[in-house]
Design an enzyme around this catalytic site. Structure first.
Site, PDB file in Angstrom:
ATOM      1  N   TYR A  72      37.023 -45.164  -5.597  1.00 18.78           N
ATOM      2  CA  TYR A  72      37.956 -46.224  -5.984  1.00 18.78           C
ATOM      3  C   TYR A  72      39.168 -45.642  -6.698  1.00 18.78           C
ATOM      4  O   TYR A  72      40.321 -45.963  -6.367  1.00 18.78           O
ATOM      5  CB  TYR A  72      37.226 -47.225  -6.878  1.00 18.78           C
ATOM      6  CG  TYR A  72      38.064 -48.388  -7.350  1.00 18.78           C
ATOM      7  CD1 TYR A  72      38.356 -49.445  -6.497  1.00 18.78           C
ATOM      8  CD2 TYR A  72      38.545 -48.436  -8.658  1.00 18.78           C
ATOM      9  CE1 TYR A  72      39.113 -50.525  -6.923  1.00 18.78           C
ATOM     10  CE2 TYR A  72      39.303 -49.506  -9.098  1.00 18.78           C
ATOM     11  CZ  TYR A  72      39.589 -50.551  -8.233  1.00 18.78           C
ATOM     12  OH  TYR A  72      40.344 -51.616  -8.671  1.00 18.78           O
ATOM     13  N   ASP A 100      39.922 -57.941   8.486  1.00 20.71           N
ATOM     14  CA  ASP A 100      39.601 -56.726   7.742  1.00 20.71           C
ATOM     15  C   ASP A 100      40.847 -55.846   7.782  1.00 20.71           C
ATOM     16  O   ASP A 100      41.290 -55.431   8.859  1.00 20.71           O
ATOM     17  CB  ASP A 100      38.417 -56.022   8.411  1.00 20.71           C
ATOM     18  CG  ASP A 100      37.973 -54.761   7.689  1.00 20.71           C
ATOM     19  OD1 ASP A 100      38.764 -54.192   6.907  1.00 20.71           O
ATOM     20  OD2 ASP A 100      36.831 -54.327   7.916  1.00 20.71           O
ATOM     21  N   THR A 132      38.576 -61.640 -13.425  1.00 20.22           N
ATOM     22  CA  THR A 132      38.317 -62.038 -12.044  1.00 20.22           C
ATOM     23  C   THR A 132      36.805 -62.070 -11.825  1.00 20.22           C
ATOM     24  O   THR A 132      36.027 -61.823 -12.745  1.00 20.22           O
ATOM     25  CB  THR A 132      38.953 -61.040 -11.058  1.00 20.22           C
ATOM     26  OG1 THR A 132      38.301 -59.776 -11.197  1.00 20.22           O
ATOM     27  CG2 THR A 132      40.452 -60.872 -11.322  1.00 20.22           C
ATOM     28  N   ASP A 134      41.858 -62.088   4.428  1.00 11.84           N
ATOM     29  CA  ASP A 134      40.678 -61.641   3.682  1.00 11.84           C
ATOM     30  C   ASP A 134      39.491 -61.619   4.630  1.00 11.84           C
ATOM     31  O   ASP A 134      39.470 -62.349   5.631  1.00 11.84           O
ATOM     32  CB  ASP A 134      40.394 -62.586   2.512  1.00 11.84           C
ATOM     33  CG  ASP A 134      39.656 -61.906   1.369  1.00 11.84           C
ATOM     34  OD1 ASP A 134      38.559 -61.376   1.597  1.00 11.84           O
ATOM     35  OD2 ASP A 134      40.172 -61.918   0.235  1.00 11.84           O
ATOM     36  N   LYS A 177      43.165 -45.642  -5.584  1.00 16.15           N
ATOM     37  CA  LYS A 177      44.191 -46.274  -6.414  1.00 16.15           C
ATOM     38  C   LYS A 177      45.275 -45.275  -6.809  1.00 16.15           C
ATOM     39  O   LYS A 177      46.457 -45.620  -6.902  1.00 16.15           O
ATOM     40  CB  LYS A 177      43.550 -46.919  -7.639  1.00 16.15           C
ATOM     41  CG  LYS A 177      42.642 -48.100  -7.298  1.00 16.15           C
ATOM     42  CD  LYS A 177      43.375 -49.175  -6.511  1.00 16.15           C
ATOM     43  CE  LYS A 177      42.523 -50.401  -6.243  1.00 16.15           C
ATOM     44  NZ  LYS A 177      43.262 -51.470  -5.546  1.00 16.15           N
TER      45      LYS A 177
END
Length: 250
Positions: free
Chosen positions: A154, A64, A188, A39, A158
């Site tokens: 995004y 990264d 989350t 991470d 996906k």
């Protein structure tokens, strides 16, 4: 994950500092696999420490996923335990803005982390994964299937991940299985700024009537990575409490 536990193969989990990635790492470690947590967040070290405190084997790597040199550090850390038998590509970034307000830099960054990061991870781990007859599990999203305002880059990444899942499954089967999970409204840190009323409305738009927990996604990931899913490959599985099939009408 019993098969990975028995052969000593390592699980690599990206985006593992918190949320779904952390839950996946905890689950794999509890099932006996050594885990490498990758991470960009410094919190990844604390997540790995919690796993070790619980008796698991884990190491954190600050990396990264869109940087190929970061993957060299991830595989080096994994090989201290053994070969990579499972890759869970879960890292992502998102900027919420309509297409006409999305800067090119933002678009490219989201593609680099969310989509190219998976490609680089597969390349870095592929020899081990094929040798171990291992498994890749990719975290996509229900955004791959449904349009919601403000997430053009995004959603594109996906959707691309579901296509990449199918392509990899065909390219490298039968020696390697590749599957994809599509989380829906999972509780989350992304929900931290959402009001209680908006959370209730989102929960009401699921057949389950509630938001999901990261551990519920981790359970599906663990199944897909295990020998119990030996005849499952190229699949995109929603983990959304029925959000994707729920419709309200008077």
């Amino acid at each position: 994950m019993q098969d990975q536990q028995d052969n000593g193969a390592v699980a690599v989990v990206t985006g593992a500092a918190q949320g779904i990635g952390a839950a996946v790492a905890h689950r794999f470690a509890a099932d006996g696999a050594p885990v490498v947590l990758a991470d960009v967040s410094p919190h990844v070290a604390a997540t790995a420490e919690r796993i070790r405190s619980a008796g698991g084997r884990a190491v954190a790597v600050h990396a990264d996923v869109s940087d190929e040199s970061g993957w060299a550090r991830v595989t080096e850390a994994a090989h201290a335990f053994g070969p990579v038998g499972t890759l869970v590509s879960n890292a992502y970034t998102v900027e919420i803005a309509p297409a006409h307000e999305t800067a090119l830099e933002s678009w490219q960054r989201q593609l680099s982390v969310n989509l190219t990061g998976t490609f680089l991870g597969v390349r870095a781990c592929l020899d081990d994964l094929l040798d171990q007859r291992g498994s890749i599990v990719i975290t996509s999203s229900v955004h791959a299937w449904f349009g919601l305002p403000g997430r053009p880059a995004y959603a594109t990444t996906k959707g691309g991940l579901t296509a990449l899942t199918r392509q990899l499954a065909v390219e490298y089967g039968p020696g390697l299985r590749v599957n994809c999970v599509l989380p829906g409204p999972i509780r989350t840190a992304a929900w931290d700024g959402v009001s209680e009323e908006d959370r209730r409305q989102s929960a009401a738009q699921t057949a389950a009537g509630r938001l999901g927990d990261p551990e519920e996604v981790a359970a599906v990931v663990a199944f897909l990575a295990s020998a119990e899913a030996s005849y499952v490959t190229g699949a995109s599985i929603p983990v959304d409490g029925g959000w994707s099939i729920y419709k309200a009408s008077s």
